[in-house]
Design a protein around this motif. Sequence first.
Motif, PDB file in Angstrom:
ATOM      1  N   ASP A 152     -17.774   1.617   3.973  1.00 22.47           N
ATOM      2  CA  ASP A 152     -18.822   1.590   4.960  1.00 22.47           C
ATOM      3  C   ASP A 152     -18.404   0.799   6.420  1.00 22.47           C
ATOM      4  O   ASP A 152     -18.641   1.332   7.266  1.00 22.47           O
ATOM      5  CB  ASP A 152     -20.055   0.441   4.443  1.00 22.47           C
ATOM      6  CG  ASP A 152     -20.895   1.159   3.600  1.00 22.47           C
ATOM      7  OD1 ASP A 152     -20.717   2.371   3.193  1.00 22.47           O
ATOM      8  OD2 ASP A 152     -22.049   0.670   3.362  1.00 22.47           O
ATOM      9  N   LEU A 180     -22.181   6.593   4.286  1.00 21.86           N
ATOM     10  CA  LEU A 180     -22.612   5.011   4.323  1.00 21.86           C
ATOM     11  C   LEU A 180     -23.307   5.031   3.088  1.00 21.86           C
ATOM     12  O   LEU A 180     -23.895   5.708   2.367  1.00 21.86           O
ATOM     13  CB  LEU A 180     -23.716   4.933   5.563  1.00 21.86           C
ATOM     14  CG  LEU A 180     -23.299   4.596   6.699  1.00 21.86           C
ATOM     15  CD1 LEU A 180     -24.351   4.313   7.842  1.00 21.86           C
ATOM     16  CD2 LEU A 180     -22.169   3.470   6.997  1.00 21.86           C
ATOM     17  N   GLU A 232     -25.474  -4.038  10.734  1.00 28.01           N
ATOM     18  CA  GLU A 232     -24.548  -3.232  11.628  1.00 28.01           C
ATOM     19  C   GLU A 232     -25.642  -2.095  12.386  1.00 28.01           C
ATOM     20  O   GLU A 232     -25.161  -1.752  13.568  1.00 28.01           O
ATOM     21  CB  GLU A 232     -23.742  -2.496  10.504  1.00 28.01           C
ATOM     22  CG  GLU A 232     -22.729  -3.400   9.901  1.00 28.01           C
ATOM     23  CD  GLU A 232     -21.732  -3.773  11.009  1.00 28.01           C
ATOM     24  OE1 GLU A 232     -21.407  -3.413  12.121  1.00 28.01           O
ATOM     25  OE2 GLU A 232     -20.865  -4.782  10.577  1.00 28.01           O
ATOM     26  N   TRP A 274     -18.746   2.384   9.840  1.00 26.94           N
ATOM     27  CA  TRP A 274     -19.392   1.783  11.126  1.00 26.94           C
ATOM     28  C   TRP A 274     -18.555   1.717  12.556  1.00 26.94           C
ATOM     29  O   TRP A 274     -18.676   2.110  13.365  1.00 26.94           O
ATOM     30  CB  TRP A 274     -19.741   0.172  10.856  1.00 26.94           C
ATOM     31  CG  TRP A 274     -21.210   0.531   9.987  1.00 26.94           C
ATOM     32  CD1 TRP A 274     -21.327  -0.219   8.602  1.00 26.94           C
ATOM     33  CD2 TRP A 274     -22.327   0.801  10.334  1.00 26.94           C
ATOM     34  NE1 TRP A 274     -22.443   0.029   8.415  1.00 26.94           N
ATOM     35  CE2 TRP A 274     -23.310   0.609   9.238  1.00 26.94           C
ATOM     36  CE3 TRP A 274     -22.835   1.459  11.624  1.00 26.94           C
ATOM     37  CZ2 TRP A 274     -24.769   1.153   9.344  1.00 26.94           C
ATOM     38  CZ3 TRP A 274     -24.283   1.762  11.550  1.00 26.94           C
ATOM     39  CH2 TRP A 274     -25.085   1.415  10.436  1.00 26.94           C
ATOM     40  N   GLY A 296     -26.787   1.657   3.957  1.00 25.33           N
ATOM     41  CA  GLY A 296     -25.984   1.112   5.097  1.00 25.33           C
ATOM     42  C   GLY A 296     -26.485  -0.206   5.137  1.00 25.33           C
ATOM     43  O   GLY A 296     -27.212  -0.818   4.533  1.00 25.33           O
ATOM     44  N   CYS A 307     -19.296   3.662  15.855  1.00 28.67           N
ATOM     45  CA  CYS A 307     -19.282   2.852  17.162  1.00 28.67           C
ATOM     46  C   CYS A 307     -17.864   3.121  18.011  1.00 28.67           C
ATOM     47  O   CYS A 307     -17.377   2.202  18.687  1.00 28.67           O
ATOM     48  CB  CYS A 307     -19.396   1.566  16.977  1.00 28.67           C
ATOM     49  SG  CYS A 307     -20.124   0.410  18.391  1.00 28.67           S
TER      50      CYS A 307
END
Length: 240
Positions: free
Chosen positions: A35, A30, A73, A39, A69, A43
């Motif tokens: 980025d 990150l 998020e 993420w 980061g 996830c």
Amino acid sequence: MSTHSSGDPTTAAPAAAAPSRSASAAFARLGGEDDQQVWSDLCHQESVDEDSFLALPHLTAIATGRAPGEPQEAVLMAGLIASAADEEHTARYAGEVSALLPVARRLLDAATDHPPTFVYLLQCVLAFEGERVWSAGRLEGLFVQEYEIECPHCTSELFIAFGDHGTFAAAGDYVTADPARAELLPADPATLGPLPARLHRAASRAGHAQVALGLTYLFGRATCPDCGAAFAVAEQVEER
């Protein structure tokens, strides 16, 4: 989005444990141009397991600006995890949650342009406050403008719709077919219970009129077009 925790304190990892090697590697990436992909990787499948809870300290550091980061998020991912917490996880990560809550509230106050983001952040605030029903994905029908539920009397599968197609309970797919329908009875905002009233005020203050309107249908009543029985919509959404 699954919100199931491991649920068994006897198998929970000790507080000093770290996320899996793959998760740790993703966090280390990150702060660069990829980025969004990071993420997405973090996830993956949007599920919550023990490794997810071990990531909460990392997500808290990102949300509070102590690590690279995107704070939003991090808050959204942490909120999903917190919504699945049992008593043991809640106690273990109380410090992280107390740090995440004010960040989530600030982000919520700024979320005036995009209804889905507002609803997701609203769920995060509830999750960090310890609410475990409406924080667990059950508000997301507000921006979809639809809930799929079961009639508590005859068990017919119903769609509760309050969007462009109208406001009604339909006994089947109302987009591609013409099923039996019955009108909805929205709740009067002045008579909402404490939590629904709070959610309605938050949506109204943020300028999300459609979300606020959806809350009156979510916490209102419907009539089953198949059997004619009336019921509270929210009670059936809770059962899902």
